[in-house]
Design a protein around this motif. Sequence first.
Motif, PDB file in Angstrom:
ATOM      1  N   ALA A 229      -0.063  -5.426 -15.818  1.00 29.72           N
ATOM      2  CA  ALA A 229      -0.026  -4.086 -15.234  1.00 29.72           C
ATOM      3  C   ALA A 229       0.610  -4.108 -13.861  1.00 29.72           C
ATOM      4  CB  ALA A 229      -1.439  -3.533 -15.134  1.00 29.72           C
ATOM      5  N   GLU A 230       1.386  -3.056 -13.600  1.00 21.79           N
ATOM      6  CA  GLU A 230       1.976  -2.873 -12.276  1.00 21.79           C
ATOM      7  C   GLU A 230       1.701  -1.439 -11.822  1.00 21.79           C
ATOM      8  OE1 GLU A 230       5.708  -5.595 -11.831  1.00 21.79           O
ATOM      9  OE2 GLU A 230       5.849  -4.607 -13.787  1.00 21.79           O
ATOM     10  N   GLY A 231       2.305  -1.044 -10.700  1.00 21.80           N
ATOM     11  CA  GLY A 231       1.977   0.261 -10.121  1.00 21.80           C
ATOM     12  C   GLY A 231       0.559   0.173  -9.570  1.00 21.80           C
ATOM     13  N   VAL A 232      -0.235   1.228  -9.772  1.00 23.93           N
ATOM     14  CA  VAL A 232      -1.643   1.121  -9.367  1.00 23.93           C
ATOM     15  C   VAL A 232      -2.481   0.573 -10.521  1.00 23.93           C
ATOM     16  CG1 VAL A 232      -1.491   2.949  -7.625  1.00 23.93           C
ATOM     17  CG2 VAL A 232      -2.220   3.522  -9.950  1.00 23.93           C
ATOM     18  N   GLY A 233      -1.806   0.142 -11.557  1.00 23.48           N
ATOM     19  CA  GLY A 233      -2.488  -0.401 -12.728  1.00 23.48           C
ATOM     20  C   GLY A 233      -2.124   0.364 -13.986  1.00 23.48           C
TER      21      GLY A 233
ATOM     22  N   ARG B  50       0.854  -1.192   0.000  1.00 16.62           N
ATOM     23  CA  ARG B  50       0.000   0.000   0.000  1.00 16.62           C
ATOM     24  C   ARG B  50       0.886   1.236   0.000  1.00 16.62           C
ATOM     25  NH1 ARG B  50      -4.970   0.575   4.153  1.00 16.62           N
ATOM     26  NH2 ARG B  50      -3.531  -0.626   5.397  1.00 16.62           N
ATOM     27  N   ARG B  51       0.555   2.208  -0.869  1.00 14.48           N
ATOM     28  CA  ARG B  51       1.348   3.437  -0.943  1.00 14.48           C
ATOM     29  C   ARG B  51       0.883   4.411   0.145  1.00 14.48           C
ATOM     30  NH1 ARG B  51       0.942   5.122  -7.281  1.00 14.48           N
ATOM     31  NH2 ARG B  51      -0.670   6.430  -6.348  1.00 14.48           N
ATOM     32  N   ALA B  52       1.686   5.477   0.333  1.00 16.15           N
ATOM     33  CA  ALA B  52       1.349   6.463   1.365  1.00 16.15           C
ATOM     34  C   ALA B  52      -0.013   7.107   1.099  1.00 16.15           C
ATOM     35  CB  ALA B  52       2.435   7.528   1.419  1.00 16.15           C
ATOM     36  N   ASP B  53      -0.402   7.235  -0.186  1.00 25.71           N
ATOM     37  CA  ASP B  53      -1.691   7.875  -0.498  1.00 25.71           C
ATOM     38  C   ASP B  53      -2.871   6.910  -0.380  1.00 25.71           C
ATOM     39  OD1 ASP B  53      -1.475   6.253  -2.723  1.00 25.71           O
ATOM     40  OD2 ASP B  53      -1.445   7.871  -4.202  1.00 25.71           O
ATOM     41  N   GLY B  54      -2.622   5.693   0.100  1.00 26.24           N
ATOM     42  CA  GLY B  54      -3.715   4.739   0.323  1.00 26.24           C
ATOM     43  C   GLY B  54      -3.945   3.802  -0.857  1.00 26.24           C
ATOM     44  N   TYR B  55      -3.468   4.190  -2.046  1.00 31.20           N
ATOM     45  CA  TYR B  55      -3.624   3.315  -3.224  1.00 31.20           C
ATOM     46  C   TYR B  55      -2.725   2.087  -3.087  1.00 31.20           C
ATOM     47  CZ  TYR B  55      -6.851   5.649  -6.365  1.00 31.20           C
ATOM     48  OH  TYR B  55      -7.992   6.141  -6.953  1.00 31.20           O
ATOM     49  N   HIS B  56      -3.110   1.021  -3.741  1.00 33.60           N
ATOM     50  CA  HIS B  56      -2.369  -0.235  -3.621  1.00 33.60           C
ATOM     51  C   HIS B  56      -1.511  -0.517  -4.856  1.00 33.60           C
ATOM     52  CE1 HIS B  56      -5.249  -0.583  -0.411  1.00 33.60           C
ATOM     53  NE2 HIS B  56      -4.510  -1.564   0.092  1.00 33.60           N
ATOM     54  N   GLU B  57      -0.320  -1.057  -4.576  1.00 36.64           N
ATOM     55  CA  GLU B  57       0.568  -1.521  -5.654  1.00 36.64           C
ATOM     56  C   GLU B  57       0.074  -2.895  -6.078  1.00 36.64           C
ATOM     57  OE1 GLU B  57       3.251  -0.129  -7.016  1.00 36.64           O
ATOM     58  OE2 GLU B  57       3.543   1.608  -5.697  1.00 36.64           O
ATOM     59  N   LEU B  58      -0.168  -3.046  -7.359  1.00 38.77           N
ATOM     60  CA  LEU B  58      -0.756  -4.291  -7.864  1.00 38.77           C
ATOM     61  C   LEU B  58       0.120  -4.947  -8.913  1.00 38.77           C
ATOM     62  CD1 LEU B  58      -4.261  -2.847  -8.911  1.00 38.77           C
ATOM     63  CD2 LEU B  58      -3.677  -3.824  -6.698  1.00 38.77           C
ATOM     64  N   GLN B  59      -0.163  -6.187  -9.178  1.00 34.13           N
ATOM     65  CA  GLN B  59       0.248  -6.836 -10.430  1.00 34.13           C
ATOM     66  C   GLN B  59      -1.017  -7.521 -10.948  1.00 34.13           C
ATOM     67  OE1 GLN B  59       3.633  -9.361  -9.369  1.00 34.13           O
ATOM     68  NE2 GLN B  59       4.971  -7.905 -10.423  1.00 34.13           N
ATOM     69  N   THR B  60      -1.376  -7.196 -12.156  1.00 38.01           N
ATOM     70  CA  THR B  60      -2.603  -7.789 -12.698  1.00 38.01           C
ATOM     71  C   THR B  60      -2.464  -8.010 -14.195  1.00 38.01           C
ATOM     72  OG1 THR B  60      -5.034  -7.575 -12.780  1.00 38.01           O
ATOM     73  CG2 THR B  60      -3.793  -5.545 -13.036  1.00 38.01           C
ATOM     74  N   LEU B  61      -3.224  -8.966 -14.670  1.00 42.88           N
ATOM     75  CA  LEU B  61      -3.216  -9.287 -16.099  1.00 42.88           C
ATOM     76  C   LEU B  61      -4.594  -8.917 -16.650  1.00 42.88           C
ATOM     77  CD1 LEU B  61      -1.226 -10.650 -18.047  1.00 42.88           C
ATOM     78  CD2 LEU B  61      -2.125 -12.871 -17.299  1.00 42.88           C
ATOM     79  N   PHE B  62      -4.595  -7.959 -17.590  1.00 37.58           N
ATOM     80  CA  PHE B  62      -5.850  -7.489 -18.191  1.00 37.58           C
ATOM     81  C   PHE B  62      -6.057  -8.122 -19.555  1.00 37.58           C
ATOM     82  CE2 PHE B  62      -4.915  -3.409 -15.838  1.00 37.58           C
ATOM     83  CZ  PHE B  62      -6.129  -3.253 -15.194  1.00 37.58           C
ATOM     84  N   GLN B  63      -7.242  -8.623 -19.792  1.00 37.20           N
ATOM     85  CA  GLN B  63      -7.627  -8.958 -21.175  1.00 37.20           C
ATOM     86  C   GLN B  63      -9.024  -8.385 -21.433  1.00 37.20           C
ATOM     87  OE1 GLN B  63      -8.138 -13.153 -22.413  1.00 37.20           O
ATOM     88  NE2 GLN B  63      -6.987 -12.698 -24.276  1.00 37.20           N
TER      89      GLN B  63
END
Length: 291
Positions: free
Chosen positions: A156-160, A29-42
């Motif tokens: 996707a990484e970061g917040v997406g 979780r980042r300081a601003d409350g958003y979450h660091e993710l790894q996701t696969l989008f299709q």
Amino acid sequence: MSTSAIPAAAELILPAPAKLNLMLHILGRRADGYHELQTLFQFLDFGDELGFALRQDGQIQLHTPIDGVPHDSNLIVRAARLLQQQTGCTLGTDIWLDKRLPMGGGIGGGSSDAATTLLGLKHLWQLDCSEDQLADMGLSLGADVPVFVRGHAAFAEGVGEKLQPVTLSEPWFLVAIPQVLVSTVEIFSDPELTRDTPPIKVRSLLEGGGHNDCLPVVQKRYPEVRNALNLLNKFVPAKLTGTGACVFGSFPNEDDADKVARQLPGTLPSFIAQGRNISMLHRRLGILVKK
Ligand SMILES: C[C@](O)(CO)[C@H](O)COP(=O)(O)OP(=O)(O)OC[C@H]1O[C@@H](n2ccc(N)nc2=O)[C@H](O)[C@@H]1O
Ligand SMILES: Nc1ncnc2c1ncn2[C@@H]1O[C@H](COP(=O)(O)OP(=O)(O)OP(=O)(O)O)[C@@H](O)[C@H]1O
């Protein structure tokens, strides 16, 4: 595809396809409350549809309201106004929406509508802005908007927003729609959410691998989603997309998906769609640009 909700006055009609998160890991979780993710989008070859007509007076008018979403809060209107502000464009637009995607379903309906608005109005207003600029504008509207702007299946990484295009197989999906609206904010605020999954390399992410860290929390809070997973799991490994509510299974062909859909109870609506590495929006825009 029917365009019944979109009148003949629309000069440009474009799709806003759904997405699936084939896996979703939460790394921190980042300081601003958003979450660091790894996701696969299709993407799916199923979605909303938007119609646009040019206005010279600068007004942005969405003619098909969504219940419970005020006109000025609709991501379509917000995207159009943002594009005007960022480019100084003085043109306006009438917009119509044929809403087919369930809201709060984890299949990105609102985000996709926003991306289709950005790309559609760039075309209609003949703006000279880059895809990078549109993706940045999209990110300020929601974490899922950039992938719809780019239009390519992605890890996707970061917040997406850090997107690496990938080419996946394109199976058929049966997507079941539990009759409940899952709040993304509520799931990401749950103290029990797993937030420390170790990062993985895209290379090591075999197709169909990975899991969804939101699943335990969503199942605990939403019995409707738990029931849907149990029902679908009788036929196929069932997964959750994003923070839900939708759950899905994959099939090698449409017939197999259809056979399972017929066995689901009437209380659990579903649709069948094919996974796509290039979004329908970009296929359509590609055709328009070549004309
Ligand atoms: C769960 C996913 O759908 C996976 O694709 C997205 O990460 C959510 O994307 P989205 O719906 O566009 O999300 P946003 O509208 O940007 O954020 C809604 C809320 O979800 C939480 N949120 C969202 C994305 C993220 N990486 N971390 C978060 O913590 C934040 O509380 C935020 O206020
Ligand atoms: N054009 C729009 N379509 C759908 N929802 C919108 C729109 N504009 C604003 N919203 C708001 O955004 C909320 C989330 O909508 P959406 O359908 O994108 O959820 P979702 O499928 O869970 O998204 P995601 O997968 O990106 O988390 C809705 O409950 C609604 O209040």
